[in-house]
Design a protein around this motif. Structure first.
Motif, PDB file in Angstrom:
ATOM      1  N   ALA A 144       0.836  -1.213   0.000  1.00  0.00           N
ATOM      2  CA  ALA A 144       0.000   0.000   0.000  1.00  0.00           C
ATOM      3  C   ALA A 144       0.865   1.254   0.000  1.00  0.00           C
ATOM      4  CB  ALA A 144      -0.928   0.007   1.217  1.00  0.00           C
ATOM      5  N   ILE A 145       1.934   1.243   0.787  1.00  0.00           N
ATOM      6  CA  ILE A 145       2.838   2.401   0.831  1.00  0.00           C
ATOM      7  C   ILE A 145       3.482   2.627  -0.529  1.00  0.00           C
ATOM      8  CG2 ILE A 145       5.015   3.259   1.811  1.00  0.00           C
ATOM      9  CD1 ILE A 145       4.189   1.681   4.411  1.00  0.00           C
ATOM     10  N   GLN A 146       3.977   1.563  -1.138  1.00  0.00           N
ATOM     11  CA  GLN A 146       4.623   1.688  -2.444  1.00  0.00           C
ATOM     12  C   GLN A 146       3.630   2.133  -3.522  1.00  0.00           C
ATOM     13  OE1 GLN A 146       6.202  -2.325  -2.519  1.00  0.00           O
ATOM     14  NE2 GLN A 146       8.278  -1.570  -2.164  1.00  0.00           N
ATOM     15  N   MET A 147       2.396   1.641  -3.453  1.00  0.00           N
ATOM     16  CA  MET A 147       1.377   2.049  -4.429  1.00  0.00           C
ATOM     17  C   MET A 147       1.028   3.526  -4.260  1.00  0.00           C
ATOM     18  SD  MET A 147      -1.150  -1.245  -4.373  1.00  0.00           S
ATOM     19  CE  MET A 147      -0.415  -2.833  -4.083  1.00  0.00           C
ATOM     20  N   ALA A 148       0.925   3.972  -3.017  1.00  0.00           N
ATOM     21  CA  ALA A 148       0.634   5.386  -2.766  1.00  0.00           C
ATOM     22  C   ALA A 148       1.802   6.256  -3.211  1.00  0.00           C
ATOM     23  CB  ALA A 148       0.324   5.598  -1.283  1.00  0.00           C
ATOM     24  N   GLU A 158      -7.027  16.611  -6.245  1.00  0.00           N
ATOM     25  CA  GLU A 158      -6.687  17.236  -4.954  1.00  0.00           C
ATOM     26  C   GLU A 158      -7.261  16.458  -3.773  1.00  0.00           C
ATOM     27  OE1 GLU A 158      -7.813  21.330  -4.888  1.00  0.00           O
ATOM     28  OE2 GLU A 158      -6.528  21.829  -6.598  1.00  0.00           O
ATOM     29  N   GLU A 159      -8.421  15.850  -3.945  1.00  0.00           N
ATOM     30  CA  GLU A 159      -9.046  15.106  -2.846  1.00  0.00           C
ATOM     31  C   GLU A 159      -8.288  13.828  -2.499  1.00  0.00           C
ATOM     32  OE1 GLU A 159     -13.308  14.529  -3.094  1.00  0.00           O
ATOM     33  OE2 GLU A 159     -13.492  16.344  -4.309  1.00  0.00           O
ATOM     34  N   LEU A 160      -7.524  13.309  -3.469  1.00  0.00           N
ATOM     35  CA  LEU A 160      -6.834  12.038  -3.247  1.00  0.00           C
ATOM     36  C   LEU A 160      -5.525  12.217  -2.479  1.00  0.00           C
ATOM     37  CD1 LEU A 160      -6.768   8.985  -3.684  1.00  0.00           C
ATOM     38  CD2 LEU A 160      -5.703   9.388  -5.916  1.00  0.00           C
ATOM     39  N   GLN A 161      -4.861  13.320  -2.665  1.00  0.00           N
ATOM     40  CA  GLN A 161      -3.532  13.495  -2.066  1.00  0.00           C
ATOM     41  C   GLN A 161      -3.512  13.301  -0.547  1.00  0.00           C
ATOM     42  OE1 GLN A 161      -1.482  16.934  -3.604  1.00  0.00           O
ATOM     43  NE2 GLN A 161      -1.978  16.390  -5.712  1.00  0.00           N
ATOM     44  N   PRO A 162      -4.430  13.916   0.227  1.00  0.00           N
ATOM     45  CA  PRO A 162      -4.390  13.656   1.672  1.00  0.00           C
ATOM     46  C   PRO A 162      -4.716  12.204   2.032  1.00  0.00           C
ATOM     47  CG  PRO A 162      -6.264  15.064   1.111  1.00  0.00           C
ATOM     48  CD  PRO A 162      -5.431  14.918  -0.123  1.00  0.00           C
ATOM     49  N   ILE A 168       0.064   6.242   3.731  1.00  0.00           N
ATOM     50  CA  ILE A 168       1.503   6.072   3.988  1.00  0.00           C
ATOM     51  C   ILE A 168       1.794   6.148   5.482  1.00  0.00           C
ATOM     52  CG2 ILE A 168       3.777   7.130   3.652  1.00  0.00           C
ATOM     53  CD1 ILE A 168       2.725   7.932   0.789  1.00  0.00           C
ATOM     54  N   ARG A 169       1.221   7.143   6.161  1.00  0.00           N
ATOM     55  CA  ARG A 169       1.454   7.290   7.606  1.00  0.00           C
ATOM     56  C   ARG A 169       0.920   6.090   8.394  1.00  0.00           C
ATOM     57  NH1 ARG A 169      -0.258  12.435   6.613  1.00  0.00           N
ATOM     58  NH2 ARG A 169      -2.321  11.960   7.463  1.00  0.00           N
ATOM     59  N   GLN A 171      -0.021   3.016   7.424  1.00  0.00           N
ATOM     60  CA  GLN A 171       0.557   1.713   7.104  1.00  0.00           C
ATOM     61  C   GLN A 171       1.987   1.615   7.626  1.00  0.00           C
ATOM     62  OE1 GLN A 171      -1.743  -0.533   4.726  1.00  0.00           O
ATOM     63  NE2 GLN A 171      -2.785   0.868   6.076  1.00  0.00           N
ATOM     64  N   SER A 172       2.731   2.725   7.591  1.00  0.00           N
ATOM     65  CA  SER A 172       4.093   2.727   8.140  1.00  0.00           C
ATOM     66  C   SER A 172       4.054   2.472   9.645  1.00  0.00           C
ATOM     67  CB  SER A 172       4.790   4.058   7.842  1.00  0.00           C
ATOM     68  OG  SER A 172       4.950   4.242   6.447  1.00  0.00           O
ATOM     69  N   ALA A 173       3.141   3.142  10.337  1.00  0.00           N
ATOM     70  CA  ALA A 173       2.997   2.924  11.785  1.00  0.00           C
ATOM     71  C   ALA A 173       2.565   1.491  12.072  1.00  0.00           C
ATOM     72  CB  ALA A 173       1.983   3.910  12.366  1.00  0.00           C
ATOM     73  N   GLY A 174       1.667   0.961  11.250  1.00  0.00           N
ATOM     74  CA  GLY A 174       1.216  -0.416  11.420  1.00  0.00           C
ATOM     75  C   GLY A 174       2.340  -1.414  11.249  1.00  0.00           C
ATOM     76  N   ILE A 175       3.203  -1.183  10.273  1.00  0.00           N
ATOM     77  CA  ILE A 175       4.350  -2.078  10.056  1.00  0.00           C
ATOM     78  C   ILE A 175       5.262  -2.077  11.272  1.00  0.00           C
ATOM     79  CG2 ILE A 175       6.490  -2.380   8.732  1.00  0.00           C
ATOM     80  CD1 ILE A 175       4.862  -1.391   6.254  1.00  0.00           C
ATOM     81  N   ARG A 176       5.575  -0.896  11.779  1.00  0.00           N
ATOM     82  CA  ARG A 176       6.449  -0.816  12.962  1.00  0.00           C
ATOM     83  C   ARG A 176       5.833  -1.567  14.141  1.00  0.00           C
ATOM     84  NH1 ARG A 176       6.913   4.439  10.921  1.00  0.00           N
ATOM     85  NH2 ARG A 176       5.436   5.270  12.454  1.00  0.00           N
ATOM     86  N   GLN A 177       4.543  -1.396  14.351  1.00  0.00           N
ATOM     87  CA  GLN A 177       3.845  -2.064  15.452  1.00  0.00           C
ATOM     88  C   GLN A 177       3.885  -3.586  15.270  1.00  0.00           C
ATOM     89  OE1 GLN A 177      -0.335  -1.068  15.678  1.00  0.00           O
ATOM     90  NE2 GLN A 177      -0.422  -1.511  17.865  1.00  0.00           N
ATOM     91  N   MET A 178       3.622  -4.047  14.043  1.00  0.00           N
ATOM     92  CA  MET A 178       3.613  -5.492  13.795  1.00  0.00           C
ATOM     93  C   MET A 178       5.008  -6.089  13.890  1.00  0.00           C
ATOM     94  SD  MET A 178       0.634  -6.156  10.954  1.00  0.00           S
ATOM     95  CE  MET A 178       1.090  -4.861   9.800  1.00  0.00           C
TER      96      MET A 178
END
Length: 190
Positions: A144-148, A158-162, A168-169, A171-178
């Motif tokens: 998901a991070i790489q696709m984003a 413009e609506e998609l960028q946030p 990215i935020r 999924q990155s936090a989820g990876i660290r937790q897992m």
């Protein structure tokens, strides 16, 4: 020496592989348009739905409270992200992309998704279904991070960028937790 799987592990893994197949089918058969923004959304929604179903699958079997919290967090975050993408879909469809951008985006998306499907399918499986889930979900989140990141290389709605930044935020936090949980789970097995 090969390991014999328990009946619980067999059922868990069978469900996981079915969900993975459905996710892959949903992502690869999405009806695409001439918009990178739109295409990202219609391919990412099945990706998120797959994560929700995988999290629901582990919740049927795990008694490990930290992993239950991770799975419940995945369900909540992915549902929120799907709702945001669905709300942006019509507006994003109007944001057309050049043929060159569409081709470059699609090529990278296909490469990332193929690698993700392969890593998830080949994740080490043992009778510790908690560890199995984490080893399966980390490459899902990395995908998901790489696709984003790939989508952010192109002009977008413009609506998609946030939404992409949030993916990215979270999924990155989820990876660290897992990764921390996986280290705890496998510490005594070495």
């Amino acid at each position: 020496m090969s390991q014999t799987f328990s009946n619980v592990t067999k059922t868990y893994l069978s469900n996981f592989y079915d969900i993975l197949d459905q996710m892959e089918e949903g992502m690869t058969s999405a009806a695409l348009q001439d918009s990178v923004s739109y295409n990202f959304i219609v391919q990412m929604i099945p990706h998120h739905r797959g994560a929700i179903e995988m999290a629901q699958n582990i919740l049927h079997y795990t008694t490990f409270v930290p992993l239950q919290e991770v799975a419940q967090g995945i369900i909540q975050e992915q549902n929120q992200s799907i709702a945001a993408m669905e709300a942006a879909l019509e507006h994003c469809m109007a944001c057309t992309s050049s043929p060159q951008d569409l081709g470059l985006y699609a090529r990278q998306f296909e490469q990332v998704s193929r690698q993700m499907f392969c890593r998830m399918a080949q994740a080490k499986a043992t009778n510790d279904i908690n560890a199995n889930f984490i080893r399966e979900m980390i490459p899902h989140h990395q995908g998901a991070i790489q696709m984003a990141d790939n989508a952010l290389r192109f002009p977008l709605c413009e609506e998609l960028q946030p939404i992409l930044q949030s993916i990215i935020r979270s999924q990155s936090a989820g990876i660290r937790q897992m990764e921390r949980l996986l280290s705890m789970l496998t510490k005594g097995q070495k």
